[in-house]
Design a protein around this motif. Sequence first.
Motif, PDB file in Angstrom:
ATOM      1  N   ALA A   1      10.404 -19.265 -18.068  1.00  0.00           N
ATOM      2  CA  ALA A   1      11.677 -18.877 -17.476  1.00  0.00           C
ATOM      3  C   ALA A   1      12.767 -18.692 -18.523  1.00  0.00           C
ATOM      4  CB  ALA A   1      12.109 -19.916 -16.445  1.00  0.00           C
ATOM      5  N   VAL A   2      12.727 -19.493 -19.591  1.00  0.00           N
ATOM      6  CA  VAL A   2      13.836 -19.459 -20.558  1.00  0.00           C
ATOM      7  C   VAL A   2      13.522 -18.711 -21.851  1.00  0.00           C
ATOM      8  CG1 VAL A   2      14.979 -21.520 -19.701  1.00  0.00           C
ATOM      9  CG2 VAL A   2      13.181 -21.763 -21.436  1.00  0.00           C
ATOM     10  N   PHE A   3      12.253 -18.531 -22.175  1.00  0.00           N
ATOM     11  CA  PHE A   3      11.904 -17.932 -23.465  1.00  0.00           C
ATOM     12  C   PHE A   3      12.583 -16.570 -23.676  1.00  0.00           C
ATOM     13  CE2 PHE A   3       8.090 -18.692 -26.500  1.00  0.00           C
ATOM     14  CZ  PHE A   3       8.875 -18.363 -27.593  1.00  0.00           C
ATOM     15  N   PRO A   4      12.475 -15.619 -22.728  1.00  0.00           N
ATOM     16  CA  PRO A   4      13.115 -14.319 -22.971  1.00  0.00           C
ATOM     17  C   PRO A   4      14.635 -14.400 -23.050  1.00  0.00           C
ATOM     18  CG  PRO A   4      11.496 -14.187 -21.193  1.00  0.00           C
ATOM     19  CD  PRO A   4      11.716 -15.639 -21.476  1.00  0.00           C
ATOM     20  N   GLN A   5      15.225 -15.408 -22.438  1.00  0.00           N
ATOM     21  CA  GLN A   5      16.684 -15.522 -22.414  1.00  0.00           C
ATOM     22  C   GLN A   5      17.274 -15.813 -23.797  1.00  0.00           C
ATOM     23  OE1 GLN A   5      18.388 -17.583 -18.858  1.00  0.00           O
ATOM     24  NE2 GLN A   5      16.261 -17.929 -18.288  1.00  0.00           N
ATOM     25  N   LEU A   6      16.431 -16.243 -24.735  1.00  0.00           N
ATOM     26  CA  LEU A   6      16.914 -16.486 -26.097  1.00  0.00           C
ATOM     27  C   LEU A   6      17.461 -15.218 -26.748  1.00  0.00           C
ATOM     28  CD1 LEU A   6      14.113 -18.780 -27.619  1.00  0.00           C
ATOM     29  CD2 LEU A   6      16.472 -19.454 -27.100  1.00  0.00           C
TER      30      LEU A   6
ATOM     31  N   ILE B   1      18.804 -22.521 -21.070  1.00  0.00           N
ATOM     32  CA  ILE B   1      18.061 -22.857 -22.281  1.00  0.00           C
ATOM     33  C   ILE B   1      18.244 -24.320 -22.636  1.00  0.00           C
ATOM     34  CG2 ILE B   1      17.939 -22.417 -24.768  1.00  0.00           C
ATOM     35  CD1 ILE B   1      18.696 -19.450 -24.039  1.00  0.00           C
ATOM     36  N   ASN B   2      19.480 -24.791 -22.623  1.00  0.00           N
ATOM     37  CA  ASN B   2      19.736 -26.196 -22.958  1.00  0.00           C
ATOM     38  C   ASN B   2      19.116 -27.150 -21.946  1.00  0.00           C
ATOM     39  OD1 ASN B   2      21.275 -26.085 -25.427  1.00  0.00           O
ATOM     40  ND2 ASN B   2      22.973 -25.219 -24.257  1.00  0.00           N
ATOM     41  N   SER B   3      19.119 -26.767 -20.683  1.00  0.00           N
ATOM     42  CA  SER B   3      18.501 -27.618 -19.657  1.00  0.00           C
ATOM     43  C   SER B   3      17.000 -27.727 -19.880  1.00  0.00           C
ATOM     44  CB  SER B   3      18.787 -27.051 -18.263  1.00  0.00           C
ATOM     45  OG  SER B   3      20.168 -27.087 -17.971  1.00  0.00           O
ATOM     46  N   ALA B   4      16.376 -26.620 -20.255  1.00  0.00           N
ATOM     47  CA  ALA B   4      14.937 -26.651 -20.524  1.00  0.00           C
ATOM     48  C   ALA B   4      14.635 -27.548 -21.718  1.00  0.00           C
ATOM     49  CB  ALA B   4      14.422 -25.235 -20.781  1.00  0.00           C
ATOM     50  N   ILE B   5      15.421 -27.437 -22.777  1.00  0.00           N
ATOM     51  CA  ILE B   5      15.204 -28.276 -23.964  1.00  0.00           C
ATOM     52  C   ILE B   5      15.300 -29.748 -23.589  1.00  0.00           C
ATOM     53  CG2 ILE B   5      16.169 -28.918 -26.207  1.00  0.00           C
ATOM     54  CD1 ILE B   5      17.063 -25.932 -26.456  1.00  0.00           C
TER      55      ILE B   5
ATOM     56  N   LYS C   1      17.748 -19.791 -33.250  1.00  0.00           N
ATOM     57  CA  LYS C   1      18.896 -19.146 -32.614  1.00  0.00           C
ATOM     58  C   LYS C   1      20.132 -20.052 -32.582  1.00  0.00           C
ATOM     59  CE  LYS C   1      17.248 -15.106 -31.451  1.00  0.00           C
ATOM     60  NZ  LYS C   1      17.851 -13.865 -31.972  1.00  0.00           N
ATOM     61  N   GLY C   2      20.007 -21.266 -33.108  1.00  0.00           N
ATOM     62  CA  GLY C   2      21.168 -22.135 -33.202  1.00  0.00           C
ATOM     63  C   GLY C   2      21.282 -23.193 -32.135  1.00  0.00           C
ATOM     64  N   TYR C   3      20.300 -23.313 -31.258  1.00  0.00           N
ATOM     65  CA  TYR C   3      20.341 -24.353 -30.239  1.00  0.00           C
ATOM     66  C   TYR C   3      19.949 -25.700 -30.847  1.00  0.00           C
ATOM     67  CZ  TYR C   3      20.935 -20.777 -26.692  1.00  0.00           C
ATOM     68  OH  TYR C   3      21.437 -19.738 -25.950  1.00  0.00           O
ATOM     69  N   HIS C   4      20.548 -26.758 -30.331  1.00  0.00           N
ATOM     70  CA  HIS C   4      20.237 -28.104 -30.825  1.00  0.00           C
ATOM     71  C   HIS C   4      18.914 -28.571 -30.232  1.00  0.00           C
ATOM     72  CE1 HIS C   4      20.489 -32.255 -32.012  1.00  0.00           C
ATOM     73  NE2 HIS C   4      20.388 -32.621 -30.742  1.00  0.00           N
TER      74      HIS C   4
END
Length: 247
Positions: free
Chosen positions: A20-25, A45-49, A89-92
Motif C-alpha cells: 500500500a505504501v511502497f509506490p507512495q514514496l 508511510i510513517n504509519s507503516a514504518i 527518501k529521508g524518512y526516519h
Amino acid sequence: HRLNWLIRYPYGCLEQITSAVFPQLYLAELYAFESWEVADMDQNINSAIQAFSQYQLEQGGFAYWPNGTVVNEWATNYAGHFLLEARRKGYHIPHGLLADWVGFQVRASRENRSDDLTQAYRLYLLALAGYPELGAMNYMRENRLGALGNPAKYLLAGAYELLGYTSVGAEIIEQVDLDVPDYDEFGQTFGSTLRDKAVILDVMVGIGEYNEGLELYNYLAQELSSNRWYSTQSTAYGLMVMTKYMQ
C-alpha cells in the motif's frame, strides 16, 4: 485506480501493508498533488514504518501477520526493501528496526536456506544496504547461476554492479533475456509474470540501464492501465518501479 485499490485493501498482513505504501514514496515527485494529499501520503508511510515493529521477530526477520511467530522470508525482503528506500527518501527509520533486519538477512544469506529468487533478492538488498555478502554471492554465481531464472540473475548481477564489480555483473547480464514464465503465485514469493518483470526493471533502473528497460516499462504501463486483476504484490511492485523509472 490501482493505488486507490491498494490503499483501501482491507487486510493487515505485512505484504499488503508494504504494498500500500511502497509506490507512495515516489508519487509526490512525479505528480502535482494538493498539499493535503502529500501530507496524507507522508502519514501513510510513517504509519507503516511504525507498524513494522509489530511484525518483527526477535531474530530480526518479519512475520506475515502482526505478533506472528514464524519468519516469512520473502515478506522480510520486501519490507526491508521498502525501509531502505524510505530511508533514502529521508524518512526516519528506527535504528534497531533496520539493524536487526540486516542481522537476520546476513545470517540467512550465509545459511543459503531459501529458494533461489528469495536468496538473490536478499543478496541484492544487502548490497543496497551497504552490508554485502560477497561469499554468498560468489557461491550463487559459481554453483547456481545456470539454474536461476531471469529475475534472480538480474538481482545477482545488480548486487555485483552495486559493489563496483561491473564486469562480473555484465557477464551475468549477457546470459539473461527479458522472458518470464506466465504464472501467478499466491504464496512463497507472491510472484507473477508482471511482478517478475518489475523486479528486472527495478534492477535496470538501479544500474542505469534505462534504454534497455523501456520495453519492460511499456509492458508494465499497458498492464497496469488495464482493468485486469493483479495481486497487491504485482500492483505495488509495478507501480513502484514505474515511478522510479519515470523519475
